[in-house]
Design a protein around this motif. Structure first.
Motif, PDB file in Angstrom:
ATOM      1  N   SER A 180       0.870  -1.169   0.000  1.00 32.18           N
ATOM      2  CA  SER A 180       0.000   0.000   0.000  1.00 32.18           C
ATOM      3  C   SER A 180       0.907   1.219   0.000  1.00 32.18           C
ATOM      4  CB  SER A 180      -0.902   0.003   1.233  1.00 32.18           C
ATOM      5  OG  SER A 180      -1.681   1.186   1.283  1.00 32.18           O
ATOM      6  N   ILE A 181       0.828   2.002  -1.069  1.00 33.38           N
ATOM      7  CA  ILE A 181       1.692   3.175  -1.260  1.00 33.38           C
ATOM      8  C   ILE A 181       0.858   4.433  -1.043  1.00 33.38           C
ATOM      9  CG2 ILE A 181       3.122   4.454  -2.884  1.00 33.38           C
ATOM     10  CD1 ILE A 181       4.394   1.849  -2.072  1.00 33.38           C
ATOM     11  N   ARG A 182       1.326   5.297  -0.150  1.00 34.46           N
ATOM     12  CA  ARG A 182       0.599   6.532   0.127  1.00 34.46           C
ATOM     13  C   ARG A 182       0.930   7.617  -0.912  1.00 34.46           C
ATOM     14  NH1 ARG A 182       2.515   6.907   6.270  1.00 34.46           N
ATOM     15  NH2 ARG A 182       4.364   6.069   5.214  1.00 34.46           N
ATOM     16  N   VAL A 183      -0.104   8.314  -1.350  1.00 34.36           N
ATOM     17  CA  VAL A 183       0.063   9.372  -2.340  1.00 34.36           C
ATOM     18  C   VAL A 183      -0.737  10.593  -1.905  1.00 34.36           C
ATOM     19  CG1 VAL A 183       0.360   7.707  -4.219  1.00 34.36           C
ATOM     20  CG2 VAL A 183      -1.908   8.677  -3.787  1.00 34.36           C
ATOM     21  N   VAL A 184      -0.333  11.742  -2.399  1.00 39.21           N
ATOM     22  CA  VAL A 184      -1.161  12.946  -2.317  1.00 39.21           C
ATOM     23  C   VAL A 184      -1.675  13.239  -3.721  1.00 39.21           C
ATOM     24  CG1 VAL A 184      -0.009  13.938  -0.314  1.00 39.21           C
ATOM     25  CG2 VAL A 184       0.855  14.445  -2.609  1.00 39.21           C
ATOM     26  N   ARG A 185      -2.825  13.879  -3.782  1.00 40.42           N
ATOM     27  CA  ARG A 185      -3.393  14.206  -5.094  1.00 40.42           C
ATOM     28  C   ARG A 185      -2.475  15.184  -5.813  1.00 40.42           C
ATOM     29  NH1 ARG A 185      -9.385  12.988  -5.110  1.00 40.42           N
ATOM     30  NH2 ARG A 185      -9.471  14.294  -6.974  1.00 40.42           N
ATOM     31  N   GLY A 186      -2.401  15.044  -7.140  1.00 40.65           N
ATOM     32  CA  GLY A 186      -1.446  15.800  -7.921  1.00 40.65           C
ATOM     33  C   GLY A 186      -1.982  17.114  -8.444  1.00 40.65           C
ATOM     34  N   LEU A 187      -1.078  17.879  -9.034  1.00 45.76           N
ATOM     35  CA  LEU A 187      -1.423  19.194  -9.558  1.00 45.76           C
ATOM     36  C   LEU A 187      -2.462  19.105 -10.672  1.00 45.76           C
ATOM     37  CD1 LEU A 187      -0.691  22.232  -9.450  1.00 45.76           C
ATOM     38  CD2 LEU A 187       1.091  21.766 -11.138  1.00 45.76           C
ATOM     39  N   LEU A 201      -7.411   4.916  -7.294  1.00 46.14           N
ATOM     40  CA  LEU A 201      -7.242   4.718  -5.866  1.00 46.14           C
ATOM     41  C   LEU A 201      -7.889   3.438  -5.334  1.00 46.14           C
ATOM     42  CD1 LEU A 201      -7.841   8.388  -4.687  1.00 46.14           C
ATOM     43  CD2 LEU A 201      -5.655   7.227  -5.045  1.00 46.14           C
ATOM     44  N   SER A 202      -8.718   2.781  -6.134  1.00 39.58           N
ATOM     45  CA  SER A 202      -9.384   1.573  -5.654  1.00 39.58           C
ATOM     46  C   SER A 202      -8.855   0.293  -6.311  1.00 39.58           C
ATOM     47  CB  SER A 202     -10.900   1.660  -5.890  1.00 39.58           C
ATOM     48  OG  SER A 202     -11.196   1.708  -7.284  1.00 39.58           O
ATOM     49  N   THR A 277       1.127  12.022  -6.407  1.00 38.44           N
ATOM     50  CA  THR A 277       2.558  11.971  -6.095  1.00 38.44           C
ATOM     51  C   THR A 277       2.778  11.057  -4.903  1.00 38.44           C
ATOM     52  OG1 THR A 277       2.849  14.254  -6.856  1.00 38.44           O
ATOM     53  CG2 THR A 277       4.607  13.315  -5.508  1.00 38.44           C
ATOM     54  N   VAL A 278       3.679  10.098  -5.047  1.00 37.51           N
ATOM     55  CA  VAL A 278       4.049   9.224  -3.939  1.00 37.51           C
ATOM     56  C   VAL A 278       4.744  10.068  -2.880  1.00 37.51           C
ATOM     57  CG1 VAL A 278       5.446   7.239  -3.235  1.00 37.51           C
ATOM     58  CG2 VAL A 278       4.283   7.240  -5.464  1.00 37.51           C
ATOM     59  N   ILE A 279       4.353   9.911  -1.624  1.00 40.64           N
ATOM     60  CA  ILE A 279       4.966  10.719  -0.569  1.00 40.64           C
ATOM     61  C   ILE A 279       6.416  10.284  -0.361  1.00 40.64           C
ATOM     62  CG2 ILE A 279       2.712  11.017   0.503  1.00 40.64           C
ATOM     63  CD1 ILE A 279       3.664   9.211   2.798  1.00 40.64           C
ATOM     64  N   SER A 280       7.237  11.210   0.115  1.00 41.71           N
ATOM     65  CA  SER A 280       8.675  10.928   0.236  1.00 41.71           C
ATOM     66  C   SER A 280       8.952   9.748   1.156  1.00 41.71           C
ATOM     67  CB  SER A 280       9.407  12.176   0.735  1.00 41.71           C
ATOM     68  OG  SER A 280       8.935  12.570   2.017  1.00 41.71           O
ATOM     69  N   ALA A 281       8.152   9.570   2.213  1.00 37.27           N
ATOM     70  CA  ALA A 281       8.387   8.486   3.166  1.00 37.27           C
ATOM     71  C   ALA A 281       8.162   7.111   2.571  1.00 37.27           C
ATOM     72  CB  ALA A 281       7.479   8.668   4.390  1.00 37.27           C
ATOM     73  N   ASP A 282       7.469   7.024   1.432  1.00 38.39           N
ATOM     74  CA  ASP A 282       7.187   5.729   0.806  1.00 38.39           C
ATOM     75  C   ASP A 282       8.003   5.468  -0.443  1.00 38.39           C
ATOM     76  OD1 ASP A 282       5.398   5.169   2.780  1.00 38.39           O
ATOM     77  OD2 ASP A 282       3.611   5.137   1.528  1.00 38.39           O
ATOM     78  N   MET A 283       8.958   6.359  -0.763  1.00 37.67           N
ATOM     79  CA  MET A 283       9.776   6.138  -1.954  1.00 37.67           C
ATOM     80  C   MET A 283      10.672   4.902  -1.802  1.00 37.67           C
ATOM     81  SD  MET A 283       9.050   8.302  -4.350  1.00 37.67           S
ATOM     82  CE  MET A 283      10.476   8.563  -5.405  1.00 37.67           C
ATOM     83  N   ASP A 284      11.188   4.652  -0.603  1.00 36.54           N
ATOM     84  CA  ASP A 284      11.976   3.437  -0.369  1.00 36.54           C
ATOM     85  C   ASP A 284      11.114   2.202  -0.571  1.00 36.54           C
ATOM     86  OD1 ASP A 284      14.105   5.048   0.275  1.00 36.54           O
ATOM     87  OD2 ASP A 284      14.189   4.490   2.391  1.00 36.54           O
ATOM     88  N   LEU A 285       9.897   2.243  -0.020  1.00 37.56           N
ATOM     89  CA  LEU A 285       8.978   1.113  -0.144  1.00 37.56           C
ATOM     90  C   LEU A 285       8.698   0.830  -1.616  1.00 37.56           C
ATOM     91  CD1 LEU A 285       7.118  -0.939   1.232  1.00 37.56           C
ATOM     92  CD2 LEU A 285       5.362   0.842   1.346  1.00 37.56           C
ATOM     93  N   LEU A 286       8.480   1.881  -2.380  1.00 33.95           N
ATOM     94  CA  LEU A 286       8.252   1.736  -3.817  1.00 33.95           C
ATOM     95  C   LEU A 286       9.456   1.071  -4.482  1.00 33.95           C
ATOM     96  CD1 LEU A 286       5.949   2.710  -5.791  1.00 33.95           C
ATOM     97  CD2 LEU A 286       7.453   4.626  -6.339  1.00 33.95           C
ATOM     98  N   ALA A 287      10.667   1.452  -4.074  1.00 37.30           N
ATOM     99  CA  ALA A 287      11.889   0.919  -4.676  1.00 37.30           C
ATOM    100  C   ALA A 287      12.078  -0.558  -4.382  1.00 37.30           C
ATOM    101  CB  ALA A 287      13.099   1.698  -4.173  1.00 37.30           C
ATOM    102  N   GLY A 292       5.546  -7.812 -10.643  1.00 39.76           N
ATOM    103  CA  GLY A 292       4.483  -8.690 -10.157  1.00 39.76           C
ATOM    104  C   GLY A 292       3.910  -8.259  -8.829  1.00 39.76           C
ATOM    105  N   THR A 293       4.563  -7.309  -8.149  1.00 40.82           N
ATOM    106  CA  THR A 293       4.062  -6.835  -6.861  1.00 40.82           C
ATOM    107  C   THR A 293       2.691  -6.183  -7.038  1.00 40.82           C
ATOM    108  OG1 THR A 293       6.287  -6.459  -6.008  1.00 40.82           O
ATOM    109  CG2 THR A 293       4.493  -5.272  -4.922  1.00 40.82           C
ATOM    110  N   LYS A 294       1.743  -6.572  -6.200  1.00 39.51           N
ATOM    111  CA  LYS A 294       0.398  -5.995  -6.218  1.00 39.51           C
ATOM    112  C   LYS A 294       0.403  -4.732  -5.364  1.00 39.51           C
ATOM    113  CE  LYS A 294      -1.130  -9.495  -8.598  1.00 39.51           C
ATOM    114  NZ  LYS A 294      -1.447  -9.349 -10.037  1.00 39.51           N
ATOM    115  N   THR A 295      -0.053  -3.640  -5.939  1.00 41.57           N
ATOM    116  CA  THR A 295       0.078  -2.332  -5.303  1.00 41.57           C
ATOM    117  C   THR A 295      -1.243  -1.590  -5.285  1.00 41.57           C
ATOM    118  OG1 THR A 295       2.383  -2.200  -6.049  1.00 41.57           O
ATOM    119  CG2 THR A 295       1.331  -0.142  -5.365  1.00 41.57           C
ATOM    120  N   ARG A 296      -1.556  -1.000  -4.133  1.00 41.54           N
ATOM    121  CA  ARG A 296      -2.696  -0.097  -4.003  1.00 41.54           C
ATOM    122  C   ARG A 296      -2.157   1.293  -3.688  1.00 41.54           C
ATOM    123  NH1 ARG A 296      -7.568  -2.902  -2.723  1.00 41.54           N
ATOM    124  NH2 ARG A 296      -8.552  -0.844  -2.824  1.00 41.54           N
TER     125      ARG A 296
END
Length: 324
Positions: A180-187, A201-202, A277-287, A292-296
């Motif tokens: 589960s990757i946290r994001v903020v809504r984009g410009l 988002l779903s 935009t993926v929040i900075s705290a979750d950029m490592d998690l994304l990496a 094949g990884t399932k992502t929300r």
């Protein structure tokens, strides 16, 4: 001392905390994709957080040391061998002159990190030793390692002691197949219909093999865009905009499908709408995601993102505080 590279691995590069302050002229921040894993490797060998490490993608290198060395391997789980004998990750390894360090295949994730006491000694370019291969900038001759390369080890900046004995299992990052990757809504989130944003988002998105230091592409359902007459200067694709700057972690959806999350080596601007935009705290998690990884993608507020960043920085400070 030095590392003599016999086999370079698939893509092994020198990285550090990154090259900050030049994004406005098109040079990305770069640095280790999984910053926390890289810092943990440095902490174990007794370096400071600023020392350069080796980032190894999928298939690691094989090399020999010319002198005694202290190394640590962190990040994605991988078989570690010294002179053909299995050794552990997440702890200090004492190597003697002529020892060979090699690796098997990853069992999860995509990247692991090799730190050596003293740090990898390559020239500092624009404030960093990180490799930006697309620009042939920094690192070892601006490129990934090749067989026959000789990497020198520097004196480093002493952290004050021998480093951590190891990283306990409860402190290590996880490399799950569902995230589960946290994001903020984009410009440009307004360019999506309400149904389109709901789909983003779903839905459960699957990371494709098209995932590198520039960005990660996901497969899933088609996302609906609001119809409009494209303005002068934008392309015909509904996701096209007149060029704008990209925040690190921006999510684009060219053609209305297959979102792309930009990462450390992403370009600084272009003509695709940034809808989140993926929040900075979750950029490592994304990496840490493997194909094949399932992502929300889970939307949070700016306040939530700032709090998560503060928590991430506190965790890093605790890591270094434990060895000072």
């Amino acid at each position: 001392m030095a590392f003599e590279i016999d086999e370079p691995g698939l893509s092994t590069t020198v990285q550090d905390r990154g090259r900050l302050g030049y994004y406005n002229v098109g040079i990305p921040q770069g640095g280790s994709m999984d910053q926390l894993s890289a810092e943990m490797a440095n902490a174990v060998v007794g370096n400071t957080a600023e020392e350069a490490v080796l980032e190894c993608t999928y298939l690691g290198p094989r090399f020999r040391t010319t002198d005694s060395a202290v190394v640590a391997i962190t990040g994605a789980p991988v078989d570690v061998k010294v002179n053909g004998e299995s050794r552990e990750q997440w702890t200090r390894l004492e190597l003697s002159a002529g020892d060979e360090l090699s690796f098997g295949f990853l069992t999860a994730g995509t990247r692991f990190y090799i730190a050596v006491r003293g740090g990898i000694d390559v020239p500092v370019v624009l404030g960093s030793r990180s490799t930006y291969t697309l620009g042939s900038l920094g690192g070892f001759k601006g490129r990934k390692l090749q067989a026959g390369d000789v990497l020198h080890v520097g004196p480093g900046t002493a952290a004050g002691n021998q480093g951590l004995d190891g990283i306990g299992a409860e402190q290590r990052p996880t490399f799950a197949r569902e995230q589960s990757i946290r994001v903020v809504r984009g410009l440009y989130d307004h360019r999506l219909t309400e149904a389109g944003m709901e789909t983003l988002l779903s839905a459960t998105w699957t990371l494709t093999p098209v995932a590198d230091r520039t960005g990660l592409r996901y497969s899933g359902p088609v996302i609906e865009w609001r119809p409009r007459e494209q303005p002068f200067g934008a392309g015909s694709d509904p996701s096209n905009i007149v060029d704008a700057g990209y925040a690190v972690g921006s999510i684009q959806i060219p053609g209305g499908k297959e979102p792309i999350a930009l990462h450390r080596d992403a370009v600084s601007g272009g003509g695709y709408a940034m809808v989140a935009t993926v929040i900075s705290a979750d950029m490592d998690l994304l990496a840490r995601s493997a194909p094949g990884t399932k992502t929300r993608f889970r939307v949070v507020t700016i306040e939530d993102a700032l709090a998560a960043r503060a928590d991430y920085r506190a965790a890093c400070s605790k890591l270094w505080g434990s060895i000072l």
